[in-house]
Design a protein around this motif. Structure first.
Motif, short mmCIF file in Angstrom:
data_model
loop_
_atom_site.label_atom_id
_atom_site.label_comp_id
_atom_site.label_asym_id
_atom_site.label_seq_id
_atom_site.Cartn_x
_atom_site.Cartn_y
_atom_site.Cartn_z
N ARG A 15 -10.78 13.50 -55.56
CA ARG A 15 -11.04 14.23 -56.81
C ARG A 15 -9.71 14.51 -57.51
O ARG A 15 -8.63 14.23 -56.97
N GLY A 16 -9.81 15.10 -58.69
CA GLY A 16 -8.63 15.59 -59.40
C GLY A 16 -7.60 14.50 -59.67
O GLY A 16 -7.93 13.37 -60.06
N ILE A 17 -6.34 14.86 -59.45
CA ILE A 17 -5.22 13.96 -59.78
C ILE A 17 -5.27 12.68 -58.95
O ILE A 17 -5.08 11.57 -59.48
N ALA A 59 -9.90 11.91 -43.27
CA ALA A 59 -9.01 12.46 -42.24
C ALA A 59 -8.45 13.79 -42.71
O ALA A 59 -8.28 14.00 -43.92
N ASP A 60 -8.17 14.66 -41.76
CA ASP A 60 -7.46 15.90 -42.07
C ASP A 60 -5.98 15.65 -41.79
O ASP A 60 -5.57 15.56 -40.63
N LEU A 61 -5.20 15.54 -42.85
CA LEU A 61 -3.78 15.20 -42.67
C LEU A 61 -3.00 16.33 -41.99
O LEU A 61 -1.88 16.11 -41.53
N GLY A 62 -3.60 17.52 -41.93
CA GLY A 62 -2.93 18.64 -41.28
C GLY A 62 -2.97 18.55 -39.75
O GLY A 62 -2.29 19.31 -39.07
N ALA A 63 -3.77 17.63 -39.22
CA ALA A 63 -3.83 17.43 -37.76
C ALA A 63 -2.71 16.46 -37.39
O ALA A 63 -2.92 15.26 -37.26
N ASN A 87 -0.33 12.43 -52.34
CA ASN A 87 -0.87 13.36 -53.33
C ASN A 87 -1.67 14.50 -52.71
O ASN A 87 -1.81 15.55 -53.32
N ALA A 88 -2.20 14.30 -51.50
CA ALA A 88 -3.04 15.36 -50.90
C ALA A 88 -2.24 16.65 -50.82
O ALA A 88 -1.07 16.66 -50.46
N GLY A 89 -2.89 17.75 -51.18
CA GLY A 89 -2.19 19.03 -51.12
C GLY A 89 -3.18 20.17 -51.17
O GLY A 89 -4.31 20.00 -51.61
N ASP A 187 -5.77 20.45 -65.17
CA ASP A 187 -7.16 20.88 -64.95
C ASP A 187 -7.74 20.13 -63.75
O ASP A 187 -7.88 18.90 -63.79
N SER A 188 -8.07 20.87 -62.68
CA SER A 188 -8.64 20.26 -61.47
C SER A 188 -9.32 21.38 -60.67
O SER A 188 -9.23 22.55 -61.04
N ASP A 189 -9.96 21.02 -59.55
CA ASP A 189 -10.58 22.05 -58.70
C ASP A 189 -9.55 23.09 -58.26
O ASP A 189 -9.85 24.27 -58.14
N1 LIG Z 1 -3.62 20.78 -60.44
C1 LIG Z 1 -2.40 21.19 -60.73
O1 LIG Z 1 -2.18 21.92 -61.69
C2 LIG Z 1 -1.24 20.75 -59.88
C3 LIG Z 1 0.05 21.13 -60.28
C4 LIG Z 1 1.13 20.73 -59.52
C5 LIG Z 1 0.95 19.95 -58.39
N2 LIG Z 1 -0.31 19.60 -58.02
C6 LIG Z 1 -0.44 18.79 -56.81
O2 LIG Z 1 -1.17 17.62 -57.09
C7 LIG Z 1 -1.91 17.23 -55.93
C8 LIG Z 1 -3.37 17.06 -56.29
O3 LIG Z 1 -3.84 18.28 -56.82
P1 LIG Z 1 -5.30 18.48 -57.45
O4 LIG Z 1 -5.17 19.52 -58.48
O5 LIG Z 1 -5.89 17.16 -57.79
O6 LIG Z 1 -6.05 19.14 -56.18
P2 LIG Z 1 -7.55 19.10 -55.67
O7 LIG Z 1 -7.72 20.33 -54.87
O8 LIG Z 1 -8.50 18.85 -56.80
O9 LIG Z 1 -7.59 17.80 -54.71
C9 LIG Z 1 -6.87 17.81 -53.51
C10 LIG Z 1 -7.10 16.53 -52.75
O10 LIG Z 1 -6.34 16.60 -51.54
C11 LIG Z 1 -7.19 16.38 -50.42
N3 LIG Z 1 -6.75 17.19 -49.30
C12 LIG Z 1 -6.51 18.52 -49.26
N4 LIG Z 1 -6.18 18.89 -48.01
C13 LIG Z 1 -6.22 17.77 -47.24
C14 LIG Z 1 -6.00 17.51 -45.87
N5 LIG Z 1 -5.71 18.47 -45.01
N6 LIG Z 1 -6.15 16.23 -45.44
C15 LIG Z 1 -6.48 15.23 -46.29
N7 LIG Z 1 -6.69 15.43 -47.60
C16 LIG Z 1 -6.58 16.67 -48.06
C17 LIG Z 1 -8.58 16.81 -50.88
O11 LIG Z 1 -9.57 16.21 -50.06
C18 LIG Z 1 -8.57 16.33 -52.32
O12 LIG Z 1 -8.87 14.95 -52.35
C19 LIG Z 1 -1.65 18.30 -54.88
O13 LIG Z 1 -0.59 17.89 -54.03
C20 LIG Z 1 -1.21 19.48 -55.70
O14 LIG Z 1 -0.40 20.37 -54.97
C21 LIG Z 1 -1.41 19.98 -58.73
#
Ligand SMILES: NC(=O)c1ccc[n+]([C@@H]2O[C@H](COP(=O)([O-])OP(=O)(O)OC[C@H]3O[C@@H](n4cnc5c(N)ncnc54)[C@H](O)[C@@H]3O)[C@@H](O)[C@H]2O)c1
Length: 245
Positions: A15-17, A59-63, A87-89, A187-189
């Motif tokens: 989802r998102g970015i 996968a849970d990348l935190g494991a 990108n996961a965060g 704009d994202s979750d």
């Molecule tokens: N949205 C913003 O304003 C913003 C600003 C700066 C940086 N970011 C960074 O951009 C990236 C994407 O953000 P977003 O807004 O699309 O977030 P989001 O919460 O919409 O999506 C996060 C994605 O990361 C995956 N993810 C989270 N934890 C995980 C894990 N433990 N293992 C595997 N996958 C995992 C989720 O499944 C999801 O696909 C992130 O790194 C975030 O920190 C976002």
């Protein structure tokens, strides 16, 4: 078809970015391995539209020990990647004095350490194959400027910048480029979870007068992934509508 015949691994692609980046890469001809904790609900449809160019990994990348093994397995399965997007965060916000060790560590594990493990496995293989490659990590303007209530997140994103610059130096001799993107408010979750008053205050700080959309970040990721950015490495580029000016 700027990414024709390229293989890309995009984490957090459900989802998102990350989703916007994966979609954009597919449009440009790449084969994409998407990774996230949960499959996107429309995965079957998406795969059908991508015509075999999209594969998915849950996968849970935190494991972390598993992430190290997963990184090696994915490199082997794909026959090596040309592009990695870390990108996961996630966020676990709270003021520093009240932040638990678990919340601090969790954010560092996913946002930073997993990104290191993936970049190490993918980057080492890129260097070994001598075909070049592009590694992109999603930092944040918060990592460059700090943000009250986000010590763990800011530390993880600042560290990603240092990691990217260091990897850029270590890999340049093999033609592997390493850059970071620092989004502002997209704009994202993740940002929809913020309160309306915080969101309104953020909007007032953005000279371009709007929040970013995932496609704004995906456009830069495409540029950094493609040969059009062949002479860029070790950079951190903000996509923030001028928020930090
Ligand atoms: N949205 C913003 O304003 C913003 C600003 C700066 C940086 N970011 C960074 O951009 C990236 C994407 O953000 P977003 O807004 O699309 O977030 P989001 O919460 O919409 O999506 C996060 C994605 O990361 C995956 N993810 C989270 N934890 C995980 C894990 N433990 N293992 C595997 N996958 C995992 C989720 O499944 C999801 O696909 C992130 O790194 C975030 O920190 C976002």
């Amino acid at each position: 078809m700027r990414l024709k015949n390229k293989r890309a691994l995009v984490t957090g692609a459900s989802r998102g970015i990350g989703r916007a980046i994966a979609e954009r890469f597919l449009e440009e001809g790449a084969a994409v391995w998407g990774l996230s904790t949960k499959e996107p609900e429309d995965l079957d449809d998406w795969k059908a539209r991508a015509g075999g160019a999209l594969r998915w990994v849950c996968a849970d990348l935190g494991a972390l020990p598993e992430t190290e093994a997963l990184a090696a397995a994915l490199v082997k399965e794909a026959g090596g990647f040309d592009i990695l997007v870390n990108n996961a965060g996630l966020t676990r916000d709270g003021l520093s004095f009240r932040m638990s060790l678990a919340d601090f560590q969790k954010v560092l594990d996913v946002n930073l350490t997993a990104a290191f493990l993936l970049a190490r496995a993918v980057g080492f293989d890129m260097a070994r194959r001598r075909q070049g490659g592009s590694i992109i990590s999603m930092a944040s303007v918060v990592g460059l400027h700090g943000n009250a209530g986000q010590a763990n997140y800011a530390a993880s994103k600042a560290a990603l910048v240092g990691l990217s610059k260091t990897l850029a130096l270590e890999c340049a001799g093999r033609g592997v480029r390493v850059n970071a993107i620092a989004p502002g408010f997209i704009d994202s979750d993740m940002t929809r979870a913020l309160s309306p008053s915080v969101t309104q205050k953020m909007l007032e700080r953005i000279p371009l007068g709007r929040f970013g959309v995932p496609g704004d970040v995906a456009a830069l990721a495409l540029f950094l992934a493609s040969d059009e950015s062949a002479y860029l490495t070790g950079q951190v580029i903000a996509v923030d509508g001028g928020m930090c000016l």
